[in-house]
Scaffold this active site. Sequence first.
Site, PDB file in Angstrom:
ATOM      1  N   HIS A   1     -10.442  -4.644  -3.276  1.00 11.02           N
ATOM      2  CA  HIS A   1      -9.678  -4.913  -4.759  1.00 11.02           C
ATOM      3  C   HIS A   1     -10.061  -6.175  -4.496  1.00 11.02           C
ATOM      4  O   HIS A   1     -10.098  -6.709  -5.732  1.00 11.02           O
ATOM      5  CB  HIS A   1      -9.131  -4.109  -4.801  1.00 11.02           C
TER       6      HIS A   1
ATOM      7  N   HIS B   1     -14.196  -2.555 -13.856  1.00 15.73           N
ATOM      8  CA  HIS B   1     -13.737  -2.301 -13.018  1.00 15.73           C
ATOM      9  C   HIS B   1     -14.170  -1.970 -10.978  1.00 15.73           C
ATOM     10  O   HIS B   1     -14.020  -2.228 -10.579  1.00 15.73           O
ATOM     11  CB  HIS B   1     -12.489  -1.878 -12.793  1.00 15.73           C
TER      12      HIS B   1
ATOM     13  N   ASN C   1      -6.112  -0.438  -2.218  1.00 13.77           N
ATOM     14  CA  ASN C   1      -7.152  -1.373  -2.856  1.00 13.77           C
ATOM     15  C   ASN C   1      -8.355  -1.810  -1.316  1.00 13.77           C
ATOM     16  O   ASN C   1      -9.011  -3.258  -1.778  1.00 13.77           O
ATOM     17  CB  ASN C   1      -5.382  -2.698  -2.083  1.00 13.77           C
TER      18      ASN C   1
ATOM     19  N   LYS D   1      -5.434  10.454  -2.495  1.00 13.85           N
ATOM     20  CA  LYS D   1      -4.488   9.434  -2.809  1.00 13.85           C
ATOM     21  C   LYS D   1      -3.183   9.758  -3.027  1.00 13.85           C
ATOM     22  O   LYS D   1      -2.137   9.693  -2.082  1.00 13.85           O
ATOM     23  CB  LYS D   1      -5.517   9.210  -4.498  1.00 13.85           C
TER      24      LYS D   1
ATOM     25  N   ARG E   1      15.708   5.899 -20.916  1.00 14.86           N
ATOM     26  CA  ARG E   1      16.000   4.897 -19.500  1.00 14.86           C
ATOM     27  C   ARG E   1      15.052   6.306 -18.767  1.00 14.86           C
ATOM     28  O   ARG E   1      14.664   6.808 -17.361  1.00 14.86           O
ATOM     29  CB  ARG E   1      16.914   5.149 -19.068  1.00 14.86           C
TER      30      ARG E   1
ATOM     31  N   ARG F   1      -0.209   1.744   0.905  1.00 14.04           N
ATOM     32  CA  ARG F   1      -0.462   2.390   0.143  1.00 14.04           C
ATOM     33  C   ARG F   1      -1.814   1.251  -0.428  1.00 14.04           C
ATOM     34  O   ARG F   1      -3.054   0.871  -1.355  1.00 14.04           O
ATOM     35  CB  ARG F   1      -0.044   2.659  -1.235  1.00 14.04           C
TER      36      ARG F   1
ATOM     37  N   HIS G   1     -11.250  -8.424  -7.404  1.00 16.14           N
ATOM     38  CA  HIS G   1     -10.108  -9.533  -8.811  1.00 16.14           C
ATOM     39  C   HIS G   1     -10.604 -10.920  -8.841  1.00 16.14           C
ATOM     40  O   HIS G   1     -10.788 -10.834 -10.117  1.00 16.14           O
ATOM     41  CB  HIS G   1      -8.943  -9.419  -8.065  1.00 16.14           C
TER      42      HIS G   1
ATOM     43  N   GLU H   1       4.078   1.136  -2.324  1.00 15.90           N
ATOM     44  CA  GLU H   1       3.461  -0.149  -1.781  1.00 15.90           C
ATOM     45  C   GLU H   1       3.594  -1.005  -1.127  1.00 15.90           C
ATOM     46  O   GLU H   1       3.936  -2.181  -0.723  1.00 15.90           O
ATOM     47  CB  GLU H   1       2.546  -0.866  -2.396  1.00 15.90           C
TER      48      GLU H   1
ATOM     49  N   LYS I   1       1.805   4.671 -10.749  1.00 13.58           N
ATOM     50  CA  LYS I   1       1.738   2.864 -11.021  1.00 13.58           C
ATOM     51  C   LYS I   1       1.493   3.097 -12.801  1.00 13.58           C
ATOM     52  O   LYS I   1       0.436   3.715 -12.988  1.00 13.58           O
ATOM     53  CB  LYS I   1       0.675   2.137 -10.704  1.00 13.58           C
TER      54      LYS I   1
ATOM     55  N   GLU J   1     -14.635   4.465  -7.208  1.00 15.61           N
ATOM     56  CA  GLU J   1     -13.538   4.343  -6.179  1.00 15.61           C
ATOM     57  C   GLU J   1     -13.768   5.700  -5.848  1.00 15.61           C
ATOM     58  O   GLU J   1     -13.029   5.514  -4.893  1.00 15.61           O
ATOM     59  CB  GLU J   1     -12.439   4.864  -7.537  1.00 15.61           C
TER      60      GLU J   1
HETATM   61  N1  GLY Z   1      -4.767   1.968  -7.598  1.00  9.51           N
HETATM   62  C1  GLY Z   1      -4.295   1.513  -6.299  1.00  9.51           C
HETATM   63  C2  GLY Z   1      -3.029   2.314  -6.528  1.00  9.51           C
HETATM   64  O1  GLY Z   1      -2.126   2.898  -7.052  1.00  9.51           O
HETATM   65  O2  GLY Z   1      -2.065   2.425  -5.379  1.00  9.51           O
END
Ligand code: GLY
Length: 368
Positions: free
Chosen positions: A249, A267, A246, A228, A122, A242, A253, A238, A144, A186
């Site tokens: 993006h 990417h 993107n 970031k 957990r 956040r 995508h 998000e 993430k 990025e």
């Molecule tokens: N790569 C985008 C984020 O971490 O929200």
Amino acid sequence: MTETVSVDLPGRAYDVVIGQGLLSQAGTRIAPLLRRPRVAIISDETVAALHLDALQAGLNASGITSECLTLAPGEGTKNWQALQTCVEWLLDQRVERGDIVIALGGGVIGDLVGFAAAVLRRGVRFVQIPTSLLAQVDSSVGGKTGINTRHGKNLVGAFHQPSLVLADIDVLATLTPRDFLAGYGEVVKYGLLGDAAFFDWLEQNGPALAAGDAQARVAAVRRSVEMKAEIVVRDETEQGDRALLNLGHTFCHAFEAATGYSDRLLHGEGVAIGCALAFDLSARLGLCAQEDPSRVRAHLRAMGMKTDPTDIDGDLPDAEALLDLMGQDKKVVEGQLRFILARGIGDAFVTADVPRETVLDVLRDALA
Ligand code: GLY
């Protein structure tokens, strides 16, 4: 030169340390987190061949023993089966709640191992040691984690913040120029989304950075991580801001899906093209100056990067089909596509209010 950026999430604050020689300092930097002097490392075969000895020597120097599991490199490893392999191996190693797991690798390893750490017992703590530029400036920071399924990328995962990130600039020397520049896509994104002065700085310093200037690399990674971290602290899960991360993006995508997530398009390359198109769209909607998209492209071109869909090898679907692929993006909310648009370089915002026809016009022009 070593820089430290704090990600000040209440109760889960952690440092991102950026600099040279950090693998050899891993023991002294990780020791304060440990309850007993042993760690479990998960890496991939390519990265382990290049950097595992240095990491283990750095840990040994502080009396920390380690075992390592190495997985096949590549996006294909970010799946259920590899998750199971990681979790079972960590249990075989008797990793306990108080132990630390180390993710040594690029975005695939960071996301997969972070998710394994999130679900093991957990939740156990983990340390990210990102070895690609993309992972250093983006995926290793912000918590993430996850895997891909047959339904799409990153659809299963958890927010699980690392306890420490060690971004060793020296390891970037082993990247191919193409991988390095993909990560640079990025980096540029951060200037474009929220810091015009950083974009100016990149225009001046990008070539030196790509040529290997360590000080410039540390400065670029630090500013990217700082931006970031600020955004993640404001909006960890998000719900709002956040999504600014993107930028580029939504277009990216669609191109990644159209090219089958193959090495026709990396990417970060898709992000760079996507940023140029996001500025095209913003200019067409009268939001930013008509010159801004050209300035974005001029810098990407000066760096030797892809700027347009026509730079992608092979055939692409038409504009309508690409728009459909955008609609399958997981960031679609209640059927509405969200775009990150810009009022200028360094001034991005999130909106769902974009006429479909204008997006199609931008795509048609870009494909012509
Ligand atoms: N790569 C985008 C984020 O971490 O929200």
